[in-house]
Scaffold this active site. Structure first.
Site, short mmCIF file in Angstrom:
data_model
loop_
_atom_site.label_atom_id
_atom_site.label_comp_id
_atom_site.label_asym_id
_atom_site.label_seq_id
_atom_site.Cartn_x
_atom_site.Cartn_y
_atom_site.Cartn_z
N LYS A 168 -16.37 17.94 37.84
CA LYS A 168 -15.90 18.00 39.36
C LYS A 168 -16.38 19.45 39.93
O LYS A 168 -16.91 19.67 41.00
CB LYS A 168 -14.50 17.27 39.85
N CYS A 290 -13.62 4.63 30.75
CA CYS A 290 -13.75 3.84 31.98
C CYS A 290 -14.86 3.06 31.76
O CYS A 290 -15.02 1.74 32.02
CB CYS A 290 -13.54 4.52 33.20
N GLU A 467 -21.57 11.55 39.94
CA GLU A 467 -21.17 12.42 38.99
C GLU A 467 -22.37 12.94 38.18
O GLU A 467 -22.86 12.05 37.72
CB GLU A 467 -19.70 12.31 38.41
#
Length: 493
Positions: A168, A290, A467
């Site tokens: 990030k 995930c 991302e």
């Protein structure tokens, strides 16, 4: 199994703001727990409203001067941070293992190294990736330029805390933004070290601030009027709340949420390779990934071979001390997560799935460690709870199928759309199947490889935005269009 007591990992203070550690003892205290033993390794305090305000004000002050620097100058600092992270990979990986419980054999190759890759990649593309377009309009012309958003908020998850902080921070910073980052309260330690390293690399103070907190802290960040962008990695329910709050202020958002991804194994696949992919896609990081391919669809002709190979290799995995380089599988992040995963295993049994292996707490661990055996269910049907809901633990569901059309329809019959994979020797079929899968990130004859050069993200309820890769910069900047006239204004009045 006896696990050596780890060294305490107490940071200098709970928060890192404006280039230094900051403490506010009036914040709610919480403990950082080593998941393998249940031992407290650090004690911190959640951010108070005053700490949140201080972090955002610091970021706002620093951002404009940072944005005025050339992209090359910004990128140079990020590349320096990458070098420092690689020099300290052993220490950072050990801290990541203490923070998460993941085996050191994983963290040493997949956690801070991936964060360093992100800093290096975005630092390297900075001079060229932020260029705009020139648009000729006859005698006149226009041009576009990418401009930063301002103060961005990053909210991390507990499965890859250092990696997520870097994934990030890197695009946000290189695009000219400042970031206030909140790690998960389960894994609060790694992001503080990333903040230290960025300052050491030359990042001006205030541009990457870290504050601690829980679900009560997030709204203070998301609803703050000086925050322009929120990037969340987390569960779907959390994502819905954050997206709704951000929408009320029309903030930019990136949502990297959960999944129940399909992995499709055709009968012509290399079974050894397909089993390896299924194991990596279900048991790596104790299943706390995930994008995991937790619904493994195996064509019926290959089912027996697949399950025999899978059972043998799964039962050979080494569970134990995550600080031991021989360990394949460590604990889950917390006792609460262990209890959640065990409850799903019981639902699988109760609803009629066939337990092939695992299904409980391993015999070689005792005490407060949050361990669960790598678990395989076969004869799973689409309506079973374990096939519909994200478990986030080492639980693999194996489902049968007959043909391509059937498996595509079943694979897509989910609210999630994060990832998927296909194993087959027929590359034409492989491309056809991935084209038909409703997911954002897909693999052919491998699984869960996520180099920073490629975009990562999902669709449907698994989120939006991307991302990594140059595509991430689009989510941390916006286009400014400038029309340039070379003549006089011709007004009709």
């Amino acid at each position: 199994m006896t696990i050596a007591t780890p060294l305490k990992a107490q940071p200098k203070a709970s928060h890192f703001i404006d280039g230094d550690y900051v403490e506010d003892n009036t914040g709610t205290p919480f403990e950082s727990i080593f998941p393998a033993t249940g031992e407290m390794i650090a004690k911190l305090h959640a951010a108070t409203p005053a700490i949140v305000e201080r972090a955002i004000a610091s970021a706002k002050r620093a951002q404009k001067e940072w944005a005025a620097m050339s992209p090359m100058a910004r990128g140079r600092i990020l590349k320096r941070a990458a070098d420092i992270m690689r020099e300290r990979n052993d220490a950072l990986s050990t801290l990541e293992t203490l923070d998460t419980g993941k085996p050191i054999q994983e963290t040493i190759v997949a956690d801070p190294t991936s964060g360093a890759d992100a800093f290096e990649f975005f630092g390297g593309i900075a001079p060229s990736a932020l260029n705009g377009d020139y648009i000729p309009l006859g005698g006149d012309f226009a041009y576009t330029k990418r401009v930063p958003l301002g103060v961005c908020v990053g909210i991390g998850a507990w499965n890859y805390p250092q990696q997520i902080a870097c994934w990030k921070a890197a695009p946000a910073l290189v695009a000219g933004n400042a970031m206030v980052f909140k790690p998960s309260e389960n894994t609060p330690l790694g992001a503080l070290k990333i903040a230290e390293i960025l300052i050491e690399a030359g990042l001006p103070k205030g541009l990457f601030n870290v504050i601690q907190g829980d679900r009560d802290t997030g709204p203070l960040l998301v609803n703050h009027p000086d925050v322009a962008k929120v990037s969340l990695t987390g569960s779907v329910p959390t994502g819905r709340k954050v997206a709704a709050a951000a929408a009320g202020h029309l903030k930019h958002v990136t949502m990297e949420l959960g999944g129940k991804s399909p992995m499709i194994v055709f009968d012509d696949a290399d079974i050894e390779s397909a089993v390896g992919g299924a194991m990596l896609g279900n048991f790596y990081s104790s299943g706390q990934v995930c994008s995991n391919g937790t619904r493994v669809f195996v064509q019926k002709k290959a089912k027996a071979r697949f399950l025999e190979n899978l059972k043998r290799r799964t039962e050979a995995m080494i569970l134990g001390d995550p600080l031991d380089y021989a360990t394949h599988l460590g604990p889950l992040v917390s006792k609460a997560q262990q209890e959640k995963v065990l409850s799903y295993i019981e639902k699988g049994k109760a609803e009629g799935a066939t337990l092939i292996t695992g299904g409980g707490i391993p015999n070689n661990v005792a005490g407060e460690g949050a361990y669960v055996q790598p678990t395989v269910f076969a004869d799973v049907t689409d309506d079973m709870t374990i096939a519909r809901e994200e478990i986030f633990g080492p639980v693999m569901c194996v489902l049968d199928f007959d043909d391509e059309d059937e498996v595509l329809a079943r694979a897509n019959a989910t609210e999630f759309g994060l990832a998927g994979g296909v194993f087959t020797a027929d590359l034409a079929r492989a491309h056809r199947v991935v084209d038909g899968l409703e997911a954002g990130t897909l693999w052919i004859n491998t699984y869960n490889l996520c180099p920073v050069e490629i975009p990562f993200g999902g669709s449907k309820q698994s989120g939006f935005g991307r991302e990594n890769s140059a595509a991430a910069l689009e989510h941390y900047s916006e286009l400014k269009t400038v029309y340039v006239s070379t003549g006089k204004v011709d007004a009709p009045y």
